[in-house]
Design a protein around this motif. Structure first.
Motif, PDB file in Angstrom:
ATOM      1  N   VAL A  17       0.995  -3.513 -55.689  1.00 14.65           N
ATOM      2  CA  VAL A  17       0.396  -2.993 -54.460  1.00 14.65           C
ATOM      3  C   VAL A  17       1.452  -2.277 -53.609  1.00 14.65           C
ATOM      4  O   VAL A  17       1.198  -1.190 -53.063  1.00 14.65           O
ATOM      5  N   TRP A  20       2.211   1.093 -55.231  1.00 20.64           N
ATOM      6  CA  TRP A  20       1.138   2.080 -55.073  1.00 20.64           C
ATOM      7  C   TRP A  20       1.079   2.604 -53.642  1.00 20.64           C
ATOM      8  O   TRP A  20       0.844   3.792 -53.427  1.00 20.64           O
ATOM      9  N   LEU A  21       1.303   1.744 -52.664  1.00 21.12           N
ATOM     10  CA  LEU A  21       1.318   2.193 -51.273  1.00 21.12           C
ATOM     11  C   LEU A  21       2.492   3.131 -51.007  1.00 21.12           C
ATOM     12  O   LEU A  21       2.365   4.115 -50.256  1.00 21.12           O
ATOM     13  N   CYS A  22       3.642   2.854 -51.621  1.00 18.45           N
ATOM     14  CA  CYS A  22       4.779   3.766 -51.475  1.00 18.45           C
ATOM     15  C   CYS A  22       4.474   5.118 -52.113  1.00 18.45           C
ATOM     16  O   CYS A  22       4.835   6.167 -51.565  1.00 18.45           O
ATOM     17  N   LEU A  24       1.487   6.424 -52.401  1.00 17.92           N
ATOM     18  CA  LEU A  24       0.534   7.077 -51.506  1.00 17.92           C
ATOM     19  C   LEU A  24       1.245   7.688 -50.301  1.00 17.92           C
ATOM     20  O   LEU A  24       0.946   8.832 -49.899  1.00 17.92           O
TER      21      LEU A  24
END
Length: 216
Positions: A17, A20-22, A24
């Motif tokens: 998670v 993936w946020l990085c 994004l």
């Protein structure tokens, strides 16, 4: 052993998670490359995938989107495609790996291990897709910065915050995928010890019953 496997899965999910946020944030940040000039030290420029920005010394930032897709440089087009693909593959990998976690009820152990392995593999692919455009953009910036044909007075692009965020996101996604795949291997290796133990117990019982029959 099961608690270690669950802890490894949870660590993989958390790292997944975060990666993936990085990724994004990397796709959305307009600071892939930054530039400041000596003529206007109060302003700095930022180049992103979707827009360019001017940041003033007071913290005011003005951004403008690109006019069209056809006029963009080739590396920006490639970076857009690969970053969108990285986000899509990463989201698909998370959706596939979530039902395969041991904390989620339902499904056999074999099916769960296959889902975790598939989700982890997609996470590794997503991390590689994120690292490629970030590293390629950084390579172009370094090559242009040390280009001898460009005069020293011409301002040059330097690394922005988005590149470092992209490197972090790519490595985290790869690490998370490897953690999920390794947890799948651990769960496959653990049940093998149980049949051997049962066989030993059954053989011991059979030997004791045979001795009793011979004694009688």
């Amino acid at each position: 052993m099961e608690s270690r496997g669950c802890a490894l899965e949870l660590l993989g999910v958390l790292v997944y998670v975060a990666g993936w946020l990085c990724a994004l944030a990397t796709a959305l940040l307009p600071q892939w490359l930054t530039m400041s000039t000596a003529l206007m030290p109060a302003e700095s420029y930022g180049l992103g995938l979707w827009e360019t920005c001017v940041v003033q010394d007071l913290g005011v930032m003005e951004c403008r989107s690109y006019d069209g897709l056809l006029g963009l440089p080739g590396y920006l087009k490639l970076a857009r495609v690969l970053m969108c693909a990285a986000l899509a593959v990463g989201a698909l990998g998370a959706a596939v790996a979530a039902p395969g976690l041991q904390l989620v009820s339902g499904g056999g152990s074999g099916v769960k291990s296959r889902l975790r392995a598939a989700g982890g593999s997609l996470g590794v692919v997503s991390g590689v897709l994120c690292l490629v455009p970030v590293s390629h953009t950084a390579h172009l910036a370094v090559a242009h910065f040390f280009d001898d044909t460009v005069p020293d007075m011409v301002p040059r692009w330097e690394f922005g915050e988005a590149l470092f965020c992209g490197w972090a996101g790519g490595f985290l996604l790869v690490a998370a995928g490897l953690l999920l795949v390794s947890s799948c291997w651990r769960s496959r290796a653990e049940p093998r010890a149980e049949p051997q133990r049962r066989y030993r117990v059954m053989s011991a019982d059979a030997a004791s019953s045979r001795k009793r029959s011979e004694y009688v």
